[in-house]
Every structure is written in C-alpha cells, then in structure tokens.
Enzyme design. Structure first.
Site, PDB file in Angstrom:
ATOM      1  N   ARG A 280    -108.208  57.731  28.184  1.00 51.00           N
ATOM      2  CA  ARG A 280    -107.834  56.337  27.971  1.00 51.00           C
ATOM      3  C   ARG A 280    -106.435  56.229  27.348  1.00 51.00           C
ATOM      4  O   ARG A 280    -105.732  55.243  27.553  1.00 51.00           O
ATOM      5  CB  ARG A 280    -108.871  55.591  27.127  1.00 51.00           C
TER       6      ARG A 280
ATOM      7  N   GLU B   5    -111.704  45.286  21.422  1.00 45.63           N
ATOM      8  CA  GLU B   5    -110.627  46.253  21.230  1.00 45.63           C
ATOM      9  C   GLU B   5    -109.214  45.710  21.437  1.00 45.63           C
ATOM     10  O   GLU B   5    -108.307  46.092  20.693  1.00 45.63           O
ATOM     11  CB  GLU B   5    -110.839  47.443  22.167  1.00 45.63           C
TER      12      GLU B   5
END
Lengths: 494, 779
Positions: free
Chosen positions: B325, B730
C-alpha cells in the site's frame, strides 16, 4: 527509641461519592484505581497507562484547605488509598442526577461529539468537571491547561474544548450539582475525619503510616528506618505500578497541614515541602512570573495537583523541573529530623546522580526562596519534545543583574545536562563583568562545553542538548532586549 | 386501522445523511459503557501476565521458571510447549509468529512464557521471577543495519512499473535524488489489549477480545487449540480505540487466555500493562525512501524511481500488504509518466510491525510529497504550483493512469484544492509569511497546502465482503448485527442509520448488538476504512430482503400491488392506509412472514494481480486537502501549529457529525506521527519509548490553534456505495502532511528557500533545529 504505638482500630477513612468508607486493612501499595475498579466495581474510572500520564483514571479529590473545601483532579492510578484519609473522592458515576439526567459537562460532551471510542471520556469528564467547579468563565488557555493531563487518541480534542466552553456557560440555576449541593455537609464530615494523631495500619508484613503533624512525621521516620516518604506519589506511584519495587514501610505526608503552608515575608517565600505545584502556582507566579509559566508546563493538571515541589527536590531527579530555577533564585532547603532542623543551599543538596544530602531520619520540611531584586533579570526555559506534559530534554534557568550595562552577577543552572541539576559556573564566569551585549553572550556560549557533557537518550541527543542550551542563553539575551525569541500559544497572562 | 390518529411525520429520527451522536455517547460520559475489563468476571476468573525476555536476538539456553511457579497464588505457567495444537499465530500464514518464543528470542521483550494466577498483580510480579539464560546472537534493529546485514526480507517485495523510468530519468532536463526517513508510530489506543476466555463444554470456548478482527481471533484460537472454528465464539461490543493496532495484535492474548481457560476450566483474563502492550505489540512501519525524480524546468515530472524500505520487525504479520500500500500511494495525487517503485520489507530484531490507520499509504504519500518539495525548492517555486502541474488529469487525458495501471476515474482533486486555496486565502497568507520571515530573526513561519487521494478497498480482493444479520421482533423492535467492530469510529450508529432509514423507523428502535462470530461468520477485519462501505451495504441487503417479504405480505393481505406499498416514517403505507410499524409487524408475524434475514455484500469491479503489478485494486478514491500554517523557533526547534484549514471529501456523508470527528481526529493523530511521536530503541534493541511518559502523542494544546474543517458538501461517490458515501477512517490521516511541509518551509526560510530542508519525520524540535543548523551552514 520511642515506643511504637500500634492501634488495632486505626483505619483510613474517607468519603467515596456519598458513602463513608473506613478501611482498616489497606496495603501501602493499594492504588485508588484498583480499589475503585476491583473492590467497589466502580468501573467508569479506567486504566490507560498506570503512570499518571493519560488521565483515563481521573477522579476528583476534595480536601480541606484551611476553611475551604477544594476539589482537585488527580490520577487514581498512582494515588495510594493510604493517602486518602479525610478526603472526598468523587468518581464519574457520581455526576449524573439520580434520574439519569446528565451533568452539564457530560451533556456538553454528548452534544459536541466529544467522545469517540469513549475510553478516555470519563477522565475528560472529570477534568472538565474540576474546571467547571473552579472557573465559570474559562479561556481557551484555561481549558487547555485543565486538559494537559488527559490524552485522547480519537477526537483531536476540538470537540472536547468546545464542550468545555459550552458547559462553562451552561449553568442553569436549577441544575443539580452533586458537590455543590452538599458542600457544607461535606466540610463538616471531613472536619470530623481529621486525624488527631498518627494512623498506623499493618497489612501482613507491610506498614502504612499517616502522621498527623510534623513531629509525628519525625517520630515515624525515626521509628521506621528506610521508610518511603510519599507526598504526591507522582514518582513513587510508578515504583509500584511499573517497577513493582518494594516501598515498605510507607509514610504518607500529604495530609500534614504544616507542610502545606506558604508564607511570604520581607525576604522571600517559604514553601512547605508538601505544597503541590498547583497550590504554589499563585505565589510563585506573582513573585517570579517566569517560574509560574514553567509550572504550567510541569506534568498535567492532575500531576500538579498531586506532585509537590518538595518531592521534586527530594527525589533528586536530574531532570526535575523546579530545581534549576530554585537554584538560580538562591533557594535554601530546611531538613528536619527528631534531632532538629538544618538549612543548606539547594544546590548543595544534589551530590551526584541519585544521591542527595539527606541523612537517615531527615525529611525535607520547606524551601525558602529569596525575593528577586527588582532589577534582576530572571527566566526559566523548558525544552521538551511535546510542549506540555512532557519531561524536559533540558531546562535552563537564568538570572542576571546588570549594572551600568555590565553583568554584575550571573546565576545559571540547567536540568537535563548533567547527572544532577547543575550550575553553569564557566558560563557565569564568562559573563560576569562583561558588557551585556550579544557579542558577550556569543562568546560565553563556548563555556557550556566546559560546564556540561550531556547524554543522548530518547528525549534528545547530546548534540541537541548542547546546542539548545547555548541558544537559550541567546534567547535570554534577546528577550532581555525586548526581542521576540520564544513562541507562546497564548500571550502570557502575566 | 390507523388512518388519521397520528399526524403524518415528515422524517424519522436517525435517517441516513443526518447528524447523529455516537450510539454510546451517553454511556461514555456517564462511565457506563462497558469495555471488556469492566464486565463482571465469571466466578473464579484467573489472570494472566506475559513473561518477557530481555534480549533482542538470542538463543534461550535455559528457562528456569521454578520461582514463578512457586509464587503464592500462581496457578500455572504456560510455555510454547503448552500450546495444545500449534504455537503459531502468523496472520500471513508464513508460520513465522509464535504465540510464545520457542528457543529463539527475536525481539527485546518477546514473550517466552505466560503466568496464570489468582490476581493480575500476582501474575505480573511472578512473571519477573523467571531466570532465563541466553546465548546472544547479533541483532539489528533499524533499516540501515538490516540492509547492511544482507537485507533479509520477511515477505515478498512488490514492484510497480509503467513505462521506462530509468531511460526517462536519464533524458529528463533535471534530476534529483534524495533519501527520506519516515518514523513509525505507536497506536496508543487508550484501552490496551485485553482478552477474556470463558471455557464451555466439550471443546468450546468463548472469547471476549478487544479486536478489530473477531474472525481471525476465532481462527487463531481454534488453530492453537486444535479445535474446529465452530467451537470458538469471539465477541466484541466496543474497543477503546484500535487504529489498526487491534487487527492482528490481539491474537496472542486471546490464544493464551483460551489455552489457559481450557486447560484450567476457569475463565482467564489477559490485560497487559501499558508498557508491556507497547513493547509486545506491533506499530506503524518506519520507512527509508530513496527517490530519484526527473522533471523539466516548469516542474512537470517525467519519471520517478523510488524504493521504499520498511522496518517490518521479526515476522511478516501484515508487512506484505502494508508495504504494497505504500507503493500504491507513492504517487500521492500525481501522474508519473514513467515510474518504477519497489518495496523492501526488511526483517529486523524488533517487534513485528503491523497495521496502522493508512496501512503504509501515509508513508507512501509522504515520500511522494517530498519529491514535489524537492522540485519546488530546486526551481524556486511554491510547491503548490508544482502540485497543480502534476495532478492526475481528467479521464481520457492520458494523464489518468496510476503506477498499478488503474485509471483514476473519479478525480476531483483539482476542485478540492482550488476551493481550499481560495477559502483559506492561501496565496495572501503565503506572501505575508514570506514578508514576516524577512524581518523576524528567531521566529519563522511556514505554510503548505497538500492534497490527499486515498484508494479504498482491501488490496486482497477476498476481504471485500461482509455480512449482517437483522431481526425484526413482533413488537417492531429491530435487532442489528454485522461483522464490523466498533472502535470509536461510529460504525455502529452509521449502520443503524441505514437500517432505520430502510424501515423508516426511529433510530432508537434499532438495537445495536455486540459483534460476534456466532451471528455473522467469516468476516473481514474492520480495517482499510471499509467498515461502513461493506457492513452498511450488507445490512441494507438484509433489510431489503425483509422488506420484500413484508411488501409481498401487504400485497396479499390488502390485495394490492407492490408500488402501492411504501415505508413512511414509523408506518407502512398501503394505498391510502397507514399502519403503525409495530402493528404492521405484528400482523406480518401472525401471517407467518420470516422477519429475519442475513445480508451479504461484496465490492464489485475490483481485481488485482500482484505478480504483474496490474489491476484495479481500488473501488474508488477519497480526496481531501489541507493548508497548515506553523511557527518555529530557530533557536530551539520548538514549533506551533497556528492554523489549519481542511476540505475533505466523504462523498454524501451518512453522518456529518461522525465524519467530521474522523477528519479532525485523524488529522491530529497524523500530525502527532509527523511531529512529536518518536519511537526510540537503544543499543540493546530495547524500545525505550514504551509508555506515555516517554512517547508523546498530541495533547489538546498541540491541536491547531485555529482549526477549520469542512466537508466537500457537493461531493458524491461516483460508485454505488451505501448512500453514495465514501470511507472516512484513513484518508484524513494524511492531511497533516501539510504540517510537516509547513515546518519545512519555515526551516527553509533561513536559507532564503533555496534549498529543500529534507526534514525527516517525525519532525521533533530536535530535527527542526538540526535542519535549521544544516541550512545555515550551507548558506
């Protein structure tokens, strides 16, 4: 050797919310938090860190200060049950009315979305309640100060600060407040609990002593060699919760009224060793404004309500925040034992890392801080990774008198730069007699290398400590010439 | 039937897209919200404590536990050998994570045994009585050391590649190489880890765990015990914060509690002390980014080549997807015409790092934004100008393709940034700051505007599924359960709003119940910001099924057709007749209509092929931007965040109050990561910042002094998510990259902004001062 007086009927008695508690079997290491959660099943008070840093365990403790009943936020995780005699402990469960109606501070937290995970929330509610009781028009600075000892990881604090503002203005006359409603009655109840003589409680091999006065303390120390003297327990609390160090026997001195006196005379301030930072704040900020600003950055509100200046000195920490300014102010220390008292300059008390000039049977009774001559320049600067509620990477205190543009006298001391709080003798020498100019100051900076060889650790590297120490001298000079050389979140009140 | 007794209500209380308080807010403030440690303990509950080692890397030559066992109140001691079936709780299934160290210690503090005693205090004290002998092995704790010692990896690295980065870097008019260190982060959830295991009959056990991933706890417990998953039930009502730290890290405590509970046939609770929690559980990965960027004189990027090396700790845990990621977000919001990105998930003798809000994405983006900063200082321009020049273009512009070959189809970053730039008066303030810095000797200011584009979905496609269970009882009350966990983010209330809205009943008619593997199976972690997207849709599906049956029932009973039946506030409307909801439900029950349904959802469209580095790993992107203004003290490096303005995209917000809280909270948490939160290991490999006394998360007095946060009201998810909302957990975490860059600008002022200060993170006062010194010396 005085006779050991042991009474079977001795007990620690206090009011918990609205019921009176009498505990005749208390371990000296029993914490208020465990007592609340495990014995009383009052589980609203949480354990977040068990070291007085996160505030999830915040409760209020009411105590008589002269005629007045004062309530202060404290950390239940490092407050010992044995230190609660003649107090009123108020937990989050006590706030809402019987019918479930929330207290204004609780309601404001709901209305402003001040909780997310909710675990820190009871602690915030109690800190806000402490503020609500003592200040009906708090500024943002007041609110932030009241919340310095409360960590929240979810909200970013903005809604909590807004809730505090809203709660302050929401004071309908009809609201029920559990403390205000019974204030007079509580005063009477606490007065009745004031001990006339030393309380001694034995718990297995352990012994817990609560002297009623200073002679009682001297006697207890003489009787129990090597006893741990506990005032605010902001340090000793961690010996128990983190290091699981034996501390038996324990003498709790926080209830001794004589040690809580602040007396102002022509020559200076005498501060009892049991005076908390919070209690010393007003007198110190008035006499030495820079000291007051420093106290605002020691610990959080709960720690300042518990921790004492005497304790900060007596434990001899190299990073204690109050010794450097006290040293440059020329403070002296009075130590007492059954043999009597002796007085010595504070700087002589710190012998080496972990070693102080305190003899067996002696305790710190008071600190005398001489008045600062009107023309003297004085400042104390704390440098830490986080501005508030952090331990200093370094802390510099400066005091200089100028005569005809020249430095007549200089006293400079630092914490965090050596094994003890220590004077910067070479820097002082490099300044004295010289004109008070930037050039003099820049030249004197080099002398720091002679005075200190700081360590590297998680708070800062040795390089940074040295550089910042040198630069603090520049800051002191620039500020003395009226130049902005320091960041303030809010303009200093004083 | 009720036709006119009730005045027709316009709306229910608690519909979707309305501001609602957290479902537990009242209990939070009253102290009556129960966390696991607050629950009444079953009679005879025992307590566990970890026995921790004090070597970073060593062979255990002898472990003498006799004094531990002999301590009064100690019931038993568990070691690796006592795990009934397996000592393995590796969430990556690489079998590299023992419950208890077996022969080899791989990080300082790694638990090697566990004590079970009558009280927690007894257990903790007894744990310190062990005598362990070691044969020391070489240890290395940081990235540089790990690389110097051969660079062993804990899992397969990833390469993302498009075009020919090497060749284009050679050809580019300008080229800059640099390196940036980005620190890790402790979660510091206020409630530490906890597990309470209650033995049942046969091989059954129930575990209450503070976990974001009940299904994984179930699998790990069943694996360690050697019992089928159907013997293990895992429950969690709420956590006192998670932030990723409870995605896999609860496994150890749950497994130990369950093993002890089954062995002793008594309930067993494990609640580590904060220091033990911080020592024995993983954190955000720190990274060392090496970048090489080619660009032209305008600042337009031609090619990027970057390597992201991460301190993963001793085992793989989630380091594979975390470092993946990081690469997925190394582009931040920018189009890289030619690009090669590589990850290096390094093995170190530290606790195994794990998930943390953003999951590597923030580190990826910080690296990307550093390249923008480098270009701007090299060209003497405002970084914002460079940003705008390099934003992803519109669909079909040829500048809309990511390094992983996904097309950015929902790009709104230019609009978000333009609005914020105007609203926050960025240009005038930047000019004023440059003027201020000209004359201010000690105090310097900085300002920066940085964008966020964050990809939503688990990159492991299988995780993008969810279930929900909805019951409607005869009195019209509704019971809601789903696979998502509540850690403070407001998931429960948002999903309850979906149900209230579906049935058109007030929110307080919906009872939100504890997450349990017994009601909804095979759930994914509540992670990757996906909680509402997945569980909201699954709950919506369950409601749809029940409603379809109710409509069919109404059609039959009232002899009408479906288009004449509708759910209106607190009523069901059949033709012109309005029946109160409870009454209608009672009738349906009497007619034997099934009033319970299991809902299911899987995210459409997404696919990802890790081997080729190509696919569409993300369903959509969430966007945002922030402007931060800071002041620094150039004598000490101390600083303050003076003002922050945020504009953030949550699509059509399901609950603007909750979403705003996520943005503000995420911002401050991210700001802490980039400023005062520093993890520090000593030369023995000991983490010395293992408690709040030494590890400094932001306080109320650290939050931006002026903090203006707005939702992009016009935003709507281009994809068919629940209510067209977007994930919010997030993405806001990366907004405070502007704080780091504003600090950097204030530092740069001491050398007339001619040099990029290359300020590493966290930008502690020390790092700020050292950067000031470095720039002063090169001036």
């Amino acid at each position: 050797m005085p006779q050991v007086r042991e009474r079977k009927d001795d007990s620690i008695r206090f009011i918990l919310n609205d019921s009176e508690v009498a505990l005749s079997d208390v371990a000296p290491t029993a914490t208020l938090l465990d007592y609340l959660r495990l014995e009383c099943r009052l589980t609203g008070t949480k354990e977040g860190c068990a070291e007085g840093d996160c505030g999830a365990c915040t409760v209020l403790v009411g105590r008589l200060a002269g005629e007045k009943l004062v309530y202060e936020s404290i950390n239940a995780c490092i407050r010992f049950v044995g230190s609660l005699h003649a107090t009123h402990v108020v937990t989050v469960e006590h706030l809402a009315a019987r019918d479930g109606t929330l207290h204004p501070v609780q309601q404001a937290m709901v209305d402003f979305h001040g909780s997310q995970c909710g675990f820190c929330t009871p602690g915030f509610v109690m800190s806000l309640y402490g503020l609500w009781l003592s200040n009906d028009d708090p500024s943002r600075a007041d609110i932030e100060k009241a919340l310095q000892g409360n960590l929240c990881r979810c909200t970013g604090y903005e809604p909590i600060v807004k809730a505090a503002e809203a709660a302050a203005s929401a004071r309908p006359s009809a609201i029920f407040d559990p403390i205000t409603a019974v204030r007079d009655e509580t005063i009477a109840r606490l007065r009745a609990l004031q001990p006339a003589k030393t309380i001694t409680i034995r718990h297995g091999e352990h012994c817990l002593i609560v002297p009623a006065d200073t002679p009682g303390l001297a006697t207890a120390l003489a009787e129990h060699e090597g006893a741990t003297v506990v005032a605010g327990s902001t340090d000793v609390g961690l010996w128990v919760t983190k290091q699981m160090r034996p501390i038996n026997p324990v003498i709790f001195i926080n209830g001794i009224a004589e040690l809580q006196q602040i007396t102002e005379s022509e020559t200076g301030l005498t501060i009892g060793a049991g005076v908390s930072y919070s209690a010393a704040f007003a007198a110190l900020s008035k006499a030495y404004p820079a000291f007051g600003r420093l106290i605002d950055r020691i610990g959080g509100e709960q720690v300042r309500n518990m921790g004492t200046i005497g304790g900060n000195i007596a434990n001899g920490s190299p990073i204690g925040d109050s010794p450097p300014p006290l040293i440059v102010l020329g403070a002296t220390l009075t130590l007492r034992s059954t043999e009597g008292t002796r007085t010595l300059p504070l700087e002589d008390f710190f012998i080496a890392y972990g070693k102080q000039d305190r003899k067996t049977g002696e305790f710190v009774e008071s600190i005398f801080v001489p008045k600062l001559p009107a023309d003297d320049l004085f400042a104390a600067y704390k440098i830490s990774k986080r501005r508030d509620e952090d331990i200093s990477a370094l802390l510099g205190a400066f005091r200089i008198s100028i005569e005809d543009g020249r430095v007549r006298s200089a006293r400079i001391a630092f914490g965090g730069m050596a094994g003890t709080p220590k004077r910067a003798a070479s820097v002082e020498a490099a300044l004295i007699g010289k004109p008070w100019t930037e050039e003099t100051v820049r030249t004197a900076q080099g002398a720091f290398e002679t005075d200190y060889q700081p360590l590297s650790d998680w708070r800062a590297t040795s390089t940074y400590r040295m550089l910042a120490a040198k630069n603090l001298l520049i800051r002191f000079f620039l500020e003395s010439s009226g130049e902005a050389a320091q960041l303030h979140r809010f303009e200093p009140a004083i | 039937m009720d036709k006119s007794t009730f005045e027709e209500r316009k709306a229910i209380n608690g519909q979707m897209h309305s501001r609602q308080r957290h479902d537990s807010a009242h209990k939070h403030v009253a102290g009556t919200a129960d966390y696991i440690d607050d629950m009444p303990e079953p009679a005879g509950t025992l307590h566990g404590a970890l026995g921790m080692t004090d070597r970073a890397h060593a062979e255990i030559t002898e472990m003498d536990l006799s004094a531990v066992i002999a301590a009064p109140g100690v019931i038993c001691v568990l070691t690796a050998r006592d795990m009934p079936h397996s000592n393995d709780i590796s969430p990556s299934h690489l079998h590299d994570e023992p419950v208890l160290a077996d022969g080899i210690v791989q990080f300082h503090g790694q638990p090697a045994f566990a004590v079970i005693a009558e009280t927690r205090d007894i257990a903790r004290r007894a744990a310190r009585l062990a005598k362990i002998s070691y044969r020391d092995l070489p240890h290395f704790t940081d990235i540089t050391d790990a690389v110097a010692h051969g660079g062993q990896l804990v899992t397969q690295p990833l390469t993302l590649q498009r075009g020919d980065a090497e060749a284009e870097l050679e050809k580019a008019p300008r080229r800059l190489r640099g390196q940036m260190r980005i620190g890790g982060q402790e979660h510091f959830y206020l409630e530490g880890h906890i597990a309470l295991a209650i033995p049942g009959e046969d091989d059954e056990v129930t575990v209450w765990s503070s976990t974001q991933h009940p299904s994984e706890i179930q699998h790990m417990v069943s694996h360690v015990l050697g019992v089928p998953s159907n013997a293990v039930t895992v429950n969690v009502r709420r956590m006192g914060g998670g932030f990723g730290g409870k995605e896999t890290q609860g496994n150890q405590f749950a497994a130990l509690a369950a093993v002890a509970a089954k062995k002793l046939n008594r309930a067993v609770k494990f609640r580590p002390d904060r220091d033990e929690d911080m020592t024995a559980t993983g954190k955000r990965h720190d990274f060392l980014v090496d970048y090489d960027v080619g660009f032209d004189d305008d600042g337009r990027i031609h090619a990027v080549h970057a390597n992201y090396a991460a301190r993963c700790g001793y085992s793989s845990d989630l380091s594979g997807p975390v470092t993946d990621r990081a690469l997925f977000h190394a582009d931040s919001s920018y189009f890289y015409p030619h690009v090669k990105l590589t990850s290096q998930p390094l093995k170190t003798n530290t606790v195994s790092n794990t998930a943390y809000r953003g999951f590597g994405g923030p580190q990826g983006m910080v690296g990307g934004e550093r390249m923008i900063e480098e270009i701007a200082y090299a060209l003497g321009k405002d970084p914002l100008e460079i940003r705008k020049l390099n934003f992803y273009g519109e669909t079909g512009s040829g500048r809309d393709i990511t390094p992983y070959h996904q097309h950015v189809e929902d790009n709104i970053i230019a609009r978000v940034v333009a609005e914020l730039e105007a609203d926050a008066d960025y240009q005038a303030r930047r000019k004023a700051i440059i003027d201020f810095n000209r004359t201010s000797r000690v105090i310097r200011k900085g300002i920066a505007l940085t964008p966020v584009k964050f990809g939503i979905s688990f990159t492991l496609t299988a995780f993008n599924q969810a279930g929900a269970l909805v019951h409607v009882y005869q009195d019209g009350s509704i019971h809601l359960n789903h696979g998502g966990t509540e850690m403070g983010q407001g998931l429960y209330v948002k999903v309850a709003q979906v149900i209230a809205d579906s049935f058109q009943v007030d929110l307080d008619r919906v009872r939100i119940t504890a997450t349990t593997t017994g009601k909804v199976p095979n759930t994914s972690a509540t992670a990757a910001s996906s909680g509402t997207d997945l569980n909201g849709m699954a709950a919506f599906d369950a409601a749809r099924q029940i409603k379809e049956r109710l409509v069919a029932f109404a059609c039959e009973r009232w002899q009408t057709t479906a288009e004449n039946v509708s759910f209106v506030p607190d009523h069901v409307k059949i033709g012109e007749e309005r029946v109160a909801f409870p009454e209608f439900i009672k009738l349906a029950y009497m007619a034997r209509v099934q009033l319970s349904a299991a809902g299911f959802y899987k995210t459409p469209k997404i696919h990802w092929d890790r081997a080729t580095g190509r696919g569409t790993p993300f369903y959509y992107f969430a966007y945002g931007a922030s402007v931060s203004e800071v002041s620094i003290d150039t004598l000490t490096g101390e600083y303050m965040v003076d003002r922050v303005d945020v504009l953030h995209d949550v699509g059509r917000s399901l609950n603007p109050a909750i979403d705003l809280g996520q943005i503000e909270g995420g911002f401050v948490q991210g700001m802490g990561w980039l400023t005062t939160e520093e993890l520090w290991w000593d030369d023995k490999g000991r983490l010395r910042t293992h408690a709040p006394s030494t590890y400094k998360i932001p306080l109320a007095s650290d939050r931006p002094k002026i903090f203006n946060v707005k939702l992009a009201e016009w935003a709507e998810n281009a994809e068919k998510t629940i209510g067209r909302s977007k994930a919010v957990g997030e993405p806001p975490f990366m907004l405070p990259i502007s704080v780091l860059e504003a600090l950097s600008m204030a530092v740069a002022s001491v050398a007339d902004y001619r040099e990029c200060p290359r300020l590493d993170a966290p930008a502690t006062p020390e790092r700020v001062l050292m950067a000031v010194e470095r720039l002063r010396q090169t001036r």
